[in-house]
Scaffold this motif. Structure first.
Motif: not given
Length: 125
Positions: A40-50, A84-92
Protein backbone atom coordinates in the motif's frame (compact mmCIF):
# COMPACT_ATOMS: atom_id res chain seq x y z
CA UNK A 1 10.94 -16.07 -20.41
CA UNK A 2 9.75 -16.15 -16.84
CA UNK A 3 6.34 -14.61 -16.41
CA UNK A 4 4.00 -14.15 -13.50
CA UNK A 5 0.82 -12.39 -14.55
CA UNK A 6 -1.70 -11.30 -11.95
CA UNK A 7 -5.34 -10.62 -12.61
CA UNK A 8 -8.58 -10.24 -10.72
CA UNK A 9 -8.02 -6.98 -8.94
CA UNK A 10 -10.49 -4.17 -8.99
CA UNK A 11 -12.80 -2.02 -6.93
CA UNK A 12 -14.93 -3.74 -4.33
CA UNK A 13 -16.98 -2.57 -1.38
CA UNK A 14 -15.98 -3.45 2.14
CA UNK A 15 -17.29 -6.87 3.02
CA UNK A 16 -17.04 -8.10 -0.54
CA UNK A 17 -14.80 -10.70 -2.09
CA UNK A 18 -12.25 -11.04 -4.85
CA UNK A 19 -10.30 -13.88 -6.34
CA UNK A 20 -6.87 -13.01 -7.62
CA UNK A 21 -5.11 -15.18 -10.17
CA UNK A 22 -1.42 -15.63 -10.92
CA UNK A 23 -0.55 -17.32 -14.18
CA UNK A 24 3.02 -18.62 -14.27
CA UNK A 25 5.23 -19.61 -17.16
CA UNK A 26 8.90 -19.94 -18.09
CA UNK A 27 10.05 -21.87 -15.02
CA UNK A 28 9.51 -25.20 -13.32
CA UNK A 29 6.33 -24.32 -11.49
CA UNK A 30 6.22 -27.50 -9.42
CA UNK A 31 9.60 -26.81 -7.87
CA UNK A 32 8.63 -23.43 -6.47
CA UNK A 33 6.71 -21.92 -3.64
CA UNK A 34 4.34 -19.22 -4.86
CA UNK A 35 3.29 -16.27 -2.79
CA UNK A 36 1.10 -13.23 -2.75
CA UNK A 37 2.43 -9.95 -1.43
CA UNK A 38 0.91 -6.53 -1.21
CA UNK A 39 2.08 -2.99 -0.93
CA UNK A 40 0.00 0.00 0.00
CA UNK A 41 1.17 3.59 -0.49
CA UNK A 42 3.64 4.56 2.19
CA UNK A 43 3.94 1.03 3.52
CA UNK A 44 6.45 -1.75 3.10
CA UNK A 45 5.73 -4.79 1.01
CA UNK A 46 4.24 -7.53 3.11
CA UNK A 47 3.52 -11.18 2.65
CA UNK A 48 -0.15 -12.11 2.41
CA UNK A 49 -0.06 -15.83 1.71
CA UNK A 50 2.21 -18.49 0.25
CA UNK A 51 1.75 -22.03 -0.93
CA UNK A 52 4.23 -24.80 -1.64
CA UNK A 53 3.73 -26.54 -4.95
CA UNK A 54 5.45 -29.55 -3.41
CA UNK A 55 3.24 -30.55 -0.50
CA UNK A 56 0.58 -27.86 -0.64
CA UNK A 57 1.50 -26.36 2.70
CA UNK A 58 0.36 -22.79 3.19
CA UNK A 59 0.97 -19.70 5.23
CA UNK A 60 -1.29 -16.73 5.86
CA UNK A 61 -0.59 -13.37 7.35
CA UNK A 62 -2.47 -12.64 10.55
CA UNK A 63 -4.26 -9.82 8.78
CA UNK A 64 -6.00 -12.21 6.38
CA UNK A 65 -6.13 -15.37 8.46
CA UNK A 66 -9.60 -16.84 8.40
CA UNK A 67 -10.85 -14.85 5.43
CA UNK A 68 -8.39 -15.85 2.75
CA UNK A 69 -7.62 -19.03 0.86
CA UNK A 70 -4.65 -19.69 -1.38
CA UNK A 71 -4.71 -22.54 -3.85
CA UNK A 72 -2.57 -23.83 -6.68
CA UNK A 73 -3.50 -25.52 -9.92
CA UNK A 74 -0.28 -27.23 -10.95
CA UNK A 75 -1.68 -28.44 -14.26
CA UNK A 76 -2.49 -24.91 -15.35
CA UNK A 77 0.39 -23.32 -13.45
CA UNK A 78 -1.93 -20.89 -11.77
CA UNK A 79 -2.16 -19.80 -8.15
CA UNK A 80 -5.26 -18.19 -6.74
CA UNK A 81 -5.91 -16.02 -3.74
CA UNK A 82 -9.48 -15.80 -2.54
CA UNK A 83 -10.06 -12.76 -0.37
CA UNK A 84 -13.28 -12.48 1.60
CA UNK A 85 -14.70 -9.94 3.99
CA UNK A 86 -12.52 -7.31 2.43
CA UNK A 87 -11.59 -4.26 4.45
CA UNK A 88 -10.36 -0.84 3.35
CA UNK A 89 -7.03 -1.82 4.91
CA UNK A 90 -6.71 -4.50 2.22
CA UNK A 91 -6.34 -1.82 -0.42
CA UNK A 92 -2.97 -2.32 -2.09
CA UNK A 93 -1.21 -3.52 -5.17
CA UNK A 94 -1.06 -7.29 -4.93
CA UNK A 95 1.94 -9.07 -6.38
CA UNK A 96 2.52 -12.69 -7.20
CA UNK A 97 6.03 -14.03 -6.62
CA UNK A 98 7.95 -17.29 -6.85
CA UNK A 99 10.54 -18.76 -4.48
CA UNK A 100 12.81 -21.66 -5.44
CA UNK A 101 12.12 -24.82 -3.52
CA UNK A 102 9.07 -26.37 -1.93
CA UNK A 103 10.37 -27.23 1.54
CA UNK A 104 11.82 -25.04 4.24
CA UNK A 105 10.35 -22.00 2.55
CA UNK A 106 9.56 -18.64 4.02
CA UNK A 107 6.85 -16.25 2.87
CA UNK A 108 9.13 -13.27 2.81
CA UNK A 109 9.62 -10.92 -0.10
CA UNK A 110 13.40 -11.19 0.12
CA UNK A 111 13.20 -14.89 -0.65
CA UNK A 112 11.30 -14.51 -3.90
CA UNK A 113 13.15 -14.73 -7.23
CA UNK A 114 10.42 -13.79 -9.69
CA UNK A 115 7.73 -11.16 -9.48
CA UNK A 116 4.68 -10.16 -11.41
CA UNK A 117 3.73 -6.59 -12.17
CA UNK A 118 0.86 -6.54 -9.72
CA UNK A 119 -2.87 -6.03 -9.72
CA UNK A 120 -4.59 -3.25 -7.82
CA UNK A 121 -7.21 -4.04 -5.21
CA UNK A 122 -9.23 -1.11 -3.94
CA UNK A 123 -11.70 -1.63 -1.12
CA UNK A 124 -14.14 1.18 -0.55
CA UNK A 125 -16.07 1.87 2.62
Amino acid sequence: EVQLVESGGGLVQAGGSLRLSCAASGFTFGRYTIGWFRQAPGKEREGVSCISNGDGSTWYADSVQGRSTISSDNANKTVYLQLNSLKPEDTAVYYCAAQPGTTGWSCYYGMMDYWGKGTLVTVSS
